[in-house]
Write a protein that holds these residues in place. Structure first.
Motif, PDB file in Angstrom:
ATOM      1  N   TRP A 113       0.790  -1.219   0.000  1.00  0.00           N
ATOM      2  CA  TRP A 113       0.000   0.000   0.000  1.00  0.00           C
ATOM      3  C   TRP A 113       0.831   1.283   0.000  1.00  0.00           C
ATOM      4  O   TRP A 113       0.542   2.228  -0.718  1.00  0.00           O
ATOM      5  CB  TRP A 113      -0.925  -0.046   1.213  1.00  0.00           C
ATOM      6  CG  TRP A 113      -2.078   0.889   1.145  1.00  0.00           C
ATOM      7  CD1 TRP A 113      -2.325   1.930   1.993  1.00  0.00           C
ATOM      8  CD2 TRP A 113      -3.153   0.886   0.200  1.00  0.00           C
ATOM      9  NE1 TRP A 113      -3.478   2.560   1.629  1.00  0.00           N
ATOM     10  CE2 TRP A 113      -4.013   1.944   0.539  1.00  0.00           C
ATOM     11  CE3 TRP A 113      -3.471   0.086  -0.907  1.00  0.00           C
ATOM     12  CZ2 TRP A 113      -5.160   2.234  -0.187  1.00  0.00           C
ATOM     13  CZ3 TRP A 113      -4.627   0.380  -1.626  1.00  0.00           C
ATOM     14  CH2 TRP A 113      -5.453   1.436  -1.255  1.00  0.00           C
ATOM     15  N   ASP A 114       1.863   1.314   0.818  1.00  0.00           N
ATOM     16  CA  ASP A 114       2.544   2.585   1.060  1.00  0.00           C
ATOM     17  C   ASP A 114       3.737   2.850   0.149  1.00  0.00           C
ATOM     18  O   ASP A 114       4.275   3.945   0.160  1.00  0.00           O
ATOM     19  CB  ASP A 114       3.037   2.650   2.510  1.00  0.00           C
ATOM     20  CG  ASP A 114       1.873   2.770   3.465  1.00  0.00           C
ATOM     21  OD1 ASP A 114       0.979   3.585   3.191  1.00  0.00           O
ATOM     22  OD2 ASP A 114       1.847   2.040   4.472  1.00  0.00           O
ATOM     23  N   ARG A 157      -1.522   3.812  -2.861  1.00  0.00           N
ATOM     24  CA  ARG A 157      -2.708   4.463  -2.288  1.00  0.00           C
ATOM     25  C   ARG A 157      -3.106   5.724  -3.042  1.00  0.00           C
ATOM     26  O   ARG A 157      -4.201   6.234  -2.877  1.00  0.00           O
ATOM     27  CB  ARG A 157      -2.506   4.735  -0.808  1.00  0.00           C
ATOM     28  CG  ARG A 157      -1.450   5.739  -0.494  1.00  0.00           C
ATOM     29  CD  ARG A 157      -1.182   5.818   1.009  1.00  0.00           C
ATOM     30  NE  ARG A 157       0.226   5.975   1.266  1.00  0.00           N
ATOM     31  CZ  ARG A 157       0.897   7.104   1.047  1.00  0.00           C
ATOM     32  NH1 ARG A 157       0.261   8.166   0.606  1.00  0.00           N
ATOM     33  NH2 ARG A 157       2.192   7.171   1.269  1.00  0.00           N
ATOM     34  N   LYS A 158      -2.202   6.247  -3.877  1.00  0.00           N
ATOM     35  CA  LYS A 158      -2.546   7.460  -4.635  1.00  0.00           C
ATOM     36  C   LYS A 158      -3.170   7.152  -5.995  1.00  0.00           C
ATOM     37  O   LYS A 158      -3.567   8.055  -6.715  1.00  0.00           O
ATOM     38  CB  LYS A 158      -1.291   8.315  -4.830  1.00  0.00           C
ATOM     39  CG  LYS A 158      -0.742   8.854  -3.533  1.00  0.00           C
ATOM     40  CD  LYS A 158      -0.325  10.304  -3.650  1.00  0.00           C
ATOM     41  CE  LYS A 158      -0.042  10.896  -2.287  1.00  0.00           C
ATOM     42  NZ  LYS A 158       1.251  11.573  -2.236  1.00  0.00           N
ATOM     43  N   ARG A 164      -4.976   1.307 -10.443  1.00  0.00           N
ATOM     44  CA  ARG A 164      -4.541   0.241  -9.545  1.00  0.00           C
ATOM     45  C   ARG A 164      -4.777  -1.127 -10.175  1.00  0.00           C
ATOM     46  O   ARG A 164      -3.941  -2.018 -10.088  1.00  0.00           O
ATOM     47  CB  ARG A 164      -5.320   0.348  -8.235  1.00  0.00           C
ATOM     48  CG  ARG A 164      -4.587  -0.204  -7.045  1.00  0.00           C
ATOM     49  CD  ARG A 164      -5.574  -0.699  -6.027  1.00  0.00           C
ATOM     50  NE  ARG A 164      -6.159  -1.957  -6.470  1.00  0.00           N
ATOM     51  CZ  ARG A 164      -7.303  -2.431  -6.050  1.00  0.00           C
ATOM     52  NH1 ARG A 164      -8.018  -1.762  -5.188  1.00  0.00           N
ATOM     53  NH2 ARG A 164      -7.752  -3.596  -6.505  1.00  0.00           N
TER      54      ARG A 164
END
Lengths: 359, 265, 280
Positions: A113-114, A157-158, A164
């Motif tokens: 995610w990060d 996440r952006k 995605r």
């Protein structure tokens, strides 16, 4: 012929579920004991997938789709039955098996995610032991087909949902799996993103001859991508075959819709055309539903054009959503206790096909 | 050995990725380090408040107690760095369904759980502990050089013990429907191991050396350096205890994963 | 049913949604049976560590000695009441707020027609009511059974202890609400909360009575709210604070509670503005 990529025989999965008693007394009771009941999620399912095939696996919520997929991917162990996929038993040889499959969950990303997308790819490269050369070559292909290049430096996440999903598809194919599982790959995507995903899947299936099994709610996915559908409801396979066959079997209708000019006197709710009846849709517009098993569409058309002042005319078929919705309804009615037996040939609840056993 | 090299490379990569992501928000990371340090300072203050008033506690000098407490921060810090995911396992992996993804990768599930996320700020604890040990050691004459030399290695074994015990407790989430799991309450019990075991009576000593072997993680490892020869068998048993619990942990996770495979939760 | 407690027509109708919240958190907690049994044992173990530490320290001093104005039985009683109190006032209001933010649910809470601070506080009190029955009383009984815990100094002391304990729960609810609102501004929420536990355990006098702190620290501590979590009710039970002393301590405790509730309100208004601007 060659061994099928996946062979599923009499697959059964039951779950024990805890029933929580309501209210305070129930909760207090639950502190010490709880009631359990058994639920059959997948009920004697059998099918084969040939190498390079792209199959749609459809069914309403809770039909047993994702339970089947979880067994085929090795996440769940079946209660009984056999699966041989790429010569392995998924849940028993899980670690080895995962090297040759790819899995995309539309609702959950497999990327971290990060961190930036490219970092996720590097981790996956390491995890699957993809060589630098293969990695570079495949990334080039993904960039050409999915336009992921410009997304690589961004953290997951952006990304938008569509972006995605493109990255997720690329990630699942990075190790060139022979078998690809797609669980709702177009869920939540807009029209353009859906089209992108579909054309990529077509391309990838052709290019890599990957065997693809696809579950979806969006039957347009199936119509565009899959020659074959497997339809499941309440844990049992109701249909395994072509989409056209499914339609012909369950809703063999044609709809003749026509506009009249002048509008018939009195604007009646129904018109007679020979032995058929046309129902009024709106002022001057009528529709005849033709049962193709009884009569040819052309015969009806001829009479319509001959008898009525037709201004405009169109012939349509029920869309696949409607067909499937009807099958679910009939299947539900069939299983309702005390339901009347359905007229023969009228509405088959469950179709025996390809050696599928009915429970 | 190929598998070892593979996992070592993967670990380095996981760590690098995580650190990169974490350090991208420097102010936030600084807050986390500060908060973590405040916590350590608070619990260290308790020891200082109590034991600075007494030259001895049950035969242990103030500096020995500081040595012991400082050392306990080493395995504790290592453990905290790696346990971020353990603490949230039930919530993030079982309830939110991320565990499926873990099972779909050709890497040991336990490895992924331990090394997918780190609590970097807890390295502060390791550092604080090392400083405290060094300070106390400078005040204590006649420490065993071998005991001192083995401290870092024994700290790693201690961390393995903590990780294994909490790994086992976390695995209980496979069987028990509880979003939080058993780990948080037992977390508090680590405090037991930070004081000389001689202050407890037999029951507690047995508990800390068997079911919840925290004495092997933080107390026994210091005894060689401090010249408490009566604990020698326990000191030398530390690696064996660590391995035993690591195997136990692995076995229980295997069963847990099998259970997950049959119930999907 | 909450209606049984406050019919719509009653003057307490405004309390209905809050009672429902309190009841829900009560039921949620009951569902976690494993944590329940382990929880009881954990409190017992924690008190046990401190029993042994104090025993060793008093032993150094010689039998019948006093430390910081406490005899060994008094100290032991202080430890037992301390952990029993903690089992009563403990709540995870801050963590709950934090996870609401993390999952984006806080914005949804904003549009509900309830006051979030009142809702949070009623959740905390609901939890405490539950904890009183299922944790505090069994833990207290267990500790009194195993260790030589002293009874309250007098019936009056016991009454005041109950009052003070109730105020502790309110105070901790108020503190945690503030802590939660501050913590959500960082992304390492759990780290901040974990540090909070360690710092509060020190500053509340749970681990070490205030008498053991060096003089300058003590002077500061008595003017902070934290001692009222543990030290105040503990000393009241032991009869170390009676009459005017006890009244003054209780007034300070109540004053701090009100002050922190107001602070929470200010923080909440700031947070709500931020969420309205940035999205929750």
């Amino acid at each position: 012929m060659s061994e099928p990529a996946v062979r599923v025989r009499d697959l059964v999965k039951t779950f024990e579920v805890t029933r929580k008693s309501p209210g305070l007394a129930g909760a207090l009771k639950g502190l010490f004991r709880s009631e359990r009941t058994t639920l059959t999620a997948v009920d004697h399912v059998s099918f084969d997938l040939d190498r390079g095939e792209m199959v749609g696996y459809i069914g309403p919520n809770g039909a047993g789709k994702s339970t089947t997929i979880k067994m085929l991917t090795g996440i769940l162990t079946p209660t009984s039955g056999d699966v041989t996929a790429l010569g392995l038993v998924p849940w028993r040889d899980r670690r080895a098996y995962t090297k040759s499959i790819g899995v995309v969950f539309g609702q959950r990303t497999q990327l971290w995610w990060d961190i930036a997308v490219v970092e996720s790819f590097r981790l996956l490269r390491e995890i699957y032991g993809v060589s630098e050369a293969d990695y570079a070559r495949r990334m080039k292909v993904f960039d050409d087909l999915l336009d992921v290049g410009r997304l690589l430096p961004q953290p997951v996440r952006k990304l938008s949902l569509g972006e995605r999903m493109r990255c997720d598809l690329a990630a699942s194919l990075l190790h060139e799996p022979t078998l690809l599982f797609l669980d709702e790959p177009t869920i939540g995507l807009d029209v353009v993103a859906k089209a992108n995903v579909r054309s990529f899947l077509k391309e990838a299936n052709k290019l890599l001859s990957t065997t693809v099994i696809l579950t979806t709610h969006d039957l347009d996915d199936i119509e565009e991508l899959c020659e074959r559908v497997v339809l499941i409801d309440r844990g049992q396979i109701l249909w395994d075959g072509s989409l056209r066959g499914l339609r012909d079997r369950h809703l063999p209708e044609a709809r003749i819709r026509f506009d009249l000019n002048p509008i018939p006197a009195g604007d009646p709710a129904e018109l007679s055309v020979g032995p058929w009846r046309a129902a009024r849709l709106s002022q001057g517009r009528y529709q005849i539903v033709v049962d193709k098993r009884e009569v040819g569409t052309a015969d009806v058309l001829r009479e319509v054009v001959r008898d009525l002042p037709v201004l405009d005319l169109a012939v349509g078929e029920p869309d696949i959503e409607e067909v499937v919705a009807r099958i679910y309804r009939e299947n539900a009615a069939l299983r309702r206790p005390g339901a009347e037996a359905l007229p023969e040939g009228g509405a088959p609840g469950a179709v025996a096909h390809r050696g599928v056993r009915r429970g | 050995m190929r598998s070892l090299r593979f996992h070592a490379r993967l670990l380095a990569l996981y760590f690098a990725q995580y650190a990169k992501a974490r350090l991208a928000y420097r102010a936030d990371f600084a807050t986390a380090v500060l908060a973590s340090f405040l916590g350590t300072a608070a619990s260290f203050s308790v020891v200082l408040l109590l034991f600075s008033r007494f030259p001895h506690l049950a035969g242990w000098s103030f500096h020995e107690i500081v040595f012991l407490y400082g050392f306990s921060l080493l395995p504790y810090g290592f453990f905290n760095v790696l346990s971020g995911n353990l603490y949230e396992f039930a919530d993030r992996y079982l309830v939110e369904g991320r565990f499926d993804r873990i099972l779909l990768r050709p890497v040991s599930p336990l490895f992924q759980i331990f090394f997918e996320s780190f609590r970097l700020e807890s390295l502060q604890e390791v550092l604080t502990g090392a400083v405290a040990v060094a300070w106390a050691a400078s005040k204590l004459p006649g420490l065993s050089p071998l005991g001192l030399a083995l401290l870092p290695l024994w700290a790693v074994f201690g961390a393995v013990i903590y990780l294994s015990v909490f790994g086992i407790l976390t695995a209980s989430s496979f069987w028990i429907e509880d979003r939080v799991g058993l780990a948080p309450p037992v977390f508090n019990l680590m405090a037991f191991g930070r004081y000389p075991i001689t202050i407890y009576d037999l029951k507690v000593k047995v508990l800390l050396s068997t079911v919840i072997p925290f004495a092997f993680a933080s107390f026994y490892p210091t005894t060689l350096a401090l010249g408490r020869t009566s604990f020698a068998p326990f000191f030398w048993a530390v690696p064996a205890v660590a391995l035993l619990f690591a195997f136990l942990n692995r076995a229980i996770w295997r069963r847990g994963i099998a259970k997950y495979g049959s119930t999907g939760s | 049913m909450s209606t049984a407690l406050a019919p719509a027509s009653s003057p307490f109708a405004f309390a209905r949604p809050y009672l429902a919240f309190a009841r829900t958190s009560f039921l949620n907690l009951l569902a976690y049976r494993a944590r329940y049994f382990v929880g009881i044992l954990t409190y017992f173990f924690n008190a046990t560590v401190w029993y042994y530490i104090w025993r060793a320290l008093f032993h150094e001093k010689g039998d019948g000695a006093t430390l910081g104005g406490f005899t060994f039985p008094q100290m032991l009683t202080y430890v037992a009441t301390g952990w029993a109190l903690r089992s009563f006032y403990f709540n995870e209001v801050d963590r709950e707020l934090a996870s609401q933010v993390r999952e984006g649910r806080l914005a949804m809470t904003l549009i509900k027609p309830v006051d979030i601070q009142a809702m949070t506080l009623s959740q905390a009190l609901g939890e405490s009511a539950f904890r009183l029955v299922l944790f505090t009383v069994p833990i207290g009984a267990l500790l009194a059974l195993v260790y030589p815990v002293l009874p309250p100094a007098s019936p009056a002391a016991f009454g005041l202890f109950l009052l003070s304990g109730l105020l502790s729960a309110l105070l901790v609810g108020a503190i945690n609400f503030c802590v939660g609102l501050v913590a959500i501004r960082t992304t390492s929420i759990l780290g901040v909360l974990r540090a909070k536990y360690l710092v509060l355990e020190l500053l509340s006098g749970l681990l070490v009575p205030v008498a053991f702190f060096p003089e300058p620290a003590r002077k500061i501590l008595v003017w902070l709210p934290f001692l009222h979590m543990n030290d105040t009710p503990g000393r009241i039970w032991l009869g170390l604070a009676t009459g005017a002393d006890a009244a003054r301590a209780l007034a300070l405790q109540a004053g701090w509670t009100v002050a922190l509730l107001l602070l929470g309100r200010v923080l909440w208004n700031a947070t709500a503005r931020r969420i309205e601007v940035q999205g929750g």
